[in-house]
Scaffold this motif. Structure first.
Motif, PDB file in Angstrom:
ATOM      1  N   THR A  52       1.847 -10.646  -8.752  1.00 53.97           N
ATOM      2  CA  THR A  52       0.852  -9.659  -9.147  1.00 53.97           C
ATOM      3  C   THR A  52       1.468  -8.731 -10.172  1.00 53.97           C
ATOM      4  O   THR A  52       2.689  -8.692 -10.344  1.00 53.97           O
ATOM      5  N   TYR A  53       0.623  -7.991 -10.870  1.00 52.65           N
ATOM      6  CA  TYR A  53       1.126  -6.976 -11.783  1.00 52.65           C
ATOM      7  C   TYR A  53       0.141  -5.830 -11.827  1.00 52.65           C
ATOM      8  O   TYR A  53      -1.021  -5.966 -11.452  1.00 52.65           O
ATOM      9  N   ILE A  54       0.635  -4.696 -12.290  1.00 58.29           N
ATOM     10  CA  ILE A  54      -0.182  -3.500 -12.333  1.00 58.29           C
ATOM     11  C   ILE A  54       0.041  -2.798 -13.652  1.00 58.29           C
ATOM     12  O   ILE A  54       1.167  -2.724 -14.150  1.00 58.29           O
ATOM     13  N   PHE A  55      -1.026  -2.331 -14.231  1.00 58.59           N
ATOM     14  CA  PHE A  55      -0.944  -1.573 -15.467  1.00 58.59           C
ATOM     15  C   PHE A  55      -0.568  -0.136 -15.117  1.00 58.59           C
ATOM     16  O   PHE A  55      -0.974   0.382 -14.075  1.00 58.59           O
ATOM     17  N   SER A  56       0.146   0.523 -15.997  1.00 59.96           N
ATOM     18  CA  SER A  56       0.734   1.819 -15.652  1.00 59.96           C
ATOM     19  C   SER A  56      -0.287   2.932 -15.462  1.00 59.96           C
ATOM     20  O   SER A  56       0.053   4.002 -14.951  1.00 59.96           O
ATOM     21  N   ASN A  57      -1.541   2.717 -15.857  1.00 57.88           N
ATOM     22  CA  ASN A  57      -2.534   3.770 -15.639  1.00 57.88           C
ATOM     23  C   ASN A  57      -3.270   3.607 -14.299  1.00 57.88           C
ATOM     24  O   ASN A  57      -4.220   4.320 -14.013  1.00 57.88           O
TER      25      ASN A  57
ATOM     26  N   MET B 267      -2.855   1.797  -7.685  1.00 60.50           N
ATOM     27  CA  MET B 267      -2.894   0.837  -6.608  1.00 60.50           C
ATOM     28  C   MET B 267      -3.626  -0.426  -7.063  1.00 60.50           C
ATOM     29  O   MET B 267      -4.578  -0.367  -7.835  1.00 60.50           O
ATOM     30  N   LYS B 268      -3.135  -1.538  -6.550  1.00 64.53           N
ATOM     31  CA  LYS B 268      -3.830  -2.800  -6.785  1.00 64.53           C
ATOM     32  C   LYS B 268      -3.697  -3.641  -5.525  1.00 64.53           C
ATOM     33  O   LYS B 268      -2.605  -3.757  -4.970  1.00 64.53           O
ATOM     34  N   GLN B 269      -4.802  -4.199  -5.060  1.00 66.94           N
ATOM     35  CA  GLN B 269      -4.757  -5.025  -3.850  1.00 66.94           C
ATOM     36  C   GLN B 269      -5.235  -6.430  -4.175  1.00 66.94           C
ATOM     37  O   GLN B 269      -6.202  -6.624  -4.905  1.00 66.94           O
ATOM     38  N   ASP B 270      -4.520  -7.402  -3.622  1.00 70.34           N
ATOM     39  CA  ASP B 270      -4.849  -8.802  -3.836  1.00 70.34           C
ATOM     40  C   ASP B 270      -4.533  -9.543  -2.551  1.00 70.34           C
ATOM     41  O   ASP B 270      -3.382  -9.891  -2.283  1.00 70.34           O
ATOM     42  N   GLN B 271      -5.548  -9.762  -1.745  1.00 72.46           N
ATOM     43  CA  GLN B 271      -5.411 -10.429  -0.451  1.00 72.46           C
ATOM     44  C   GLN B 271      -4.376  -9.697   0.403  1.00 72.46           C
ATOM     45  O   GLN B 271      -4.572  -8.533   0.740  1.00 72.46           O
ATOM     46  N   ARG B 272      -3.273 -10.343   0.768  1.00 72.93           N
ATOM     47  CA  ARG B 272      -2.300  -9.673   1.639  1.00 72.93           C
ATOM     48  C   ARG B 272      -1.346  -8.759   0.884  1.00 72.93           C
ATOM     49  O   ARG B 272      -0.522  -8.086   1.501  1.00 72.93           O
ATOM     50  N   LEU B 273      -1.456  -8.737  -0.428  1.00 75.98           N
ATOM     51  CA  LEU B 273      -0.526  -7.958  -1.247  1.00 75.98           C
ATOM     52  C   LEU B 273      -1.162  -6.648  -1.696  1.00 75.98           C
ATOM     53  O   LEU B 273      -2.292  -6.637  -2.175  1.00 75.98           O
ATOM     54  N   THR B 274      -0.402  -5.561  -1.550  1.00 76.24           N
ATOM     55  CA  THR B 274      -0.822  -4.266  -2.068  1.00 76.24           C
ATOM     56  C   THR B 274       0.317  -3.701  -2.898  1.00 76.24           C
ATOM     57  O   THR B 274       1.447  -3.590  -2.421  1.00 76.24           O
ATOM     58  N   VAL B 275       0.017  -3.354  -4.137  1.00 71.73           N
ATOM     59  CA  VAL B 275       0.996  -2.736  -5.015  1.00 71.73           C
ATOM     60  C   VAL B 275       0.639  -1.268  -5.152  1.00 71.73           C
ATOM     61  O   VAL B 275      -0.506  -0.919  -5.424  1.00 71.73           O
ATOM     62  N   LEU B 276       1.635  -0.406  -4.941  1.00 74.38           N
ATOM     63  CA  LEU B 276       1.464   1.027  -5.135  1.00 74.38           C
ATOM     64  C   LEU B 276       2.393   1.487  -6.238  1.00 74.38           C
ATOM     65  O   LEU B 276       3.569   1.122  -6.267  1.00 74.38           O
ATOM     66  N   LEU B 277       1.859   2.283  -7.156  1.00 72.19           N
ATOM     67  CA  LEU B 277       2.643   2.808  -8.265  1.00 72.19           C
ATOM     68  C   LEU B 277       2.581   4.322  -8.271  1.00 72.19           C
ATOM     69  O   LEU B 277       1.501   4.909  -8.310  1.00 72.19           O
ATOM     70  N   ASN B 278       3.746   4.945  -8.216  1.00 71.94           N
ATOM     71  CA  ASN B 278       3.874   6.398  -8.374  1.00 71.94           C
ATOM     72  C   ASN B 278       4.557   6.618  -9.714  1.00 71.94           C
ATOM     73  O   ASN B 278       5.781   6.533  -9.832  1.00 71.94           O
ATOM     74  N   LYS B 279       3.742   6.857 -10.739  1.00 71.15           N
ATOM     75  CA  LYS B 279       4.281   6.928 -12.086  1.00 71.15           C
ATOM     76  C   LYS B 279       5.159   8.160 -12.273  1.00 71.15           C
ATOM     77  O   LYS B 279       6.139   8.135 -13.005  1.00 71.15           O
TER      78      LYS B 279
END
Lengths: 115, 112
Positions: free
Chosen positions: B47-52, B55-67
């Motif tokens: 998965t990937y997340i854009f810096s703006n 949070m991004k969720q994809d099924q069992r995966l959750t990405v959290l970004l604290n810029k």
């Protein structure tokens, strides 16, 4: 078939030999990259190419050279292999895109051992 | 220059959640990625997340970004033995080398 194919998958050779690692892709991507992976160090960029006429050095290009023979082919050469070039080598590709950043897609790697 | 750091090892029990953390230094990072590497294989983009985004969720995966803190995490819910692998955090930016900078990878071990 794999989208990014590296050959050979494994290679054992002797110090001083010339080695070529090949990478081909069917993804139609403009951008191609060569990395090496060493235990505990992640991946380090050796060379990258944004199109057939564009070749750029990465952070560890010394001792390596590359050739972009076509959009789909990017080869890495070790002119005179030395033992500290023993590593796992990865080729990757990415598309051009807005902002210049697109995910990279990796081949399965070439394990190179230099005795 | 850019730097990406990860802890080397994480062990969890099957069925638990896993959280893999990553910190980076490049304030111009535009995209942040998570890759998975299984033994003998290449890197698979998870998965990937854009810096703006934060949070991004994809099924069992959750990405959290604290810029603000330049901190990225990957949470795997209901971790399975097949999730055992090395997970790499990577960042890219529109400046500099225009290629990815990788962390050293976190080895996730899932115990039955």
């Amino acid at each position: 078939d794999a989208d990014v194919t590296q050959t050979p998958r494994n290679r054992i050779t002797k110090t001083g030999k010339r080695i070529m690692l090949e990478c081909s892709q069917t993804k139609g991507h403009d951008r191609m990259y060569w990395y090496r992976q060493d235990p505990g160090l992640g991946l380090r960029l050796i060379y990258y190419s944004f199109d057939v006429k564009d070749i750029n050095k990465g952070e560890i290009s010394d001792g390596y050279s590359v050739s972009r023979q076509a959009q789909a082919k990017f080869s890495l050469s070790l002119e005179s292999a030395i033992p500290n070039q023993t590593a796992l080598y990865f080729c990757a590709t990415s598309a051009s895109g807005t902002g210049g950043n697109q995910p990279q897609h990796f081949g399965d790697g070439t394990r190179l051992s230099i005795l | 220059g850019e730097d990406v750091e990860q802890s080397l090892f994480l062990s969890v029990r099957e069925g638990d959640s896993s959280v893999i953390n990553c910190t980076y230094t490049d304030s111009s990072s535009t995209y942040l990625y998570w890759y998975k590497q299984e033994p003998g294989a290449g890197l698979q983009l998870l998965t990937y997340i854009f810096s703006n985004m934060d949070m991004k969720q994809d099924q069992r995966l959750t990405v959290l970004l604290n810029k603000k803190d330049k901190h990225l995490s990957l949470r795997i819910a209901d971790t399975q033995t097949g999730d055992s692998a090395i997970y790499f955090c990577a960042e890219s930016s529109n400046t500099g080398r225009r290629a990815l900078t990788f962390g050293s990878g976190t080895r996730l071990q899932v115990q039955p």
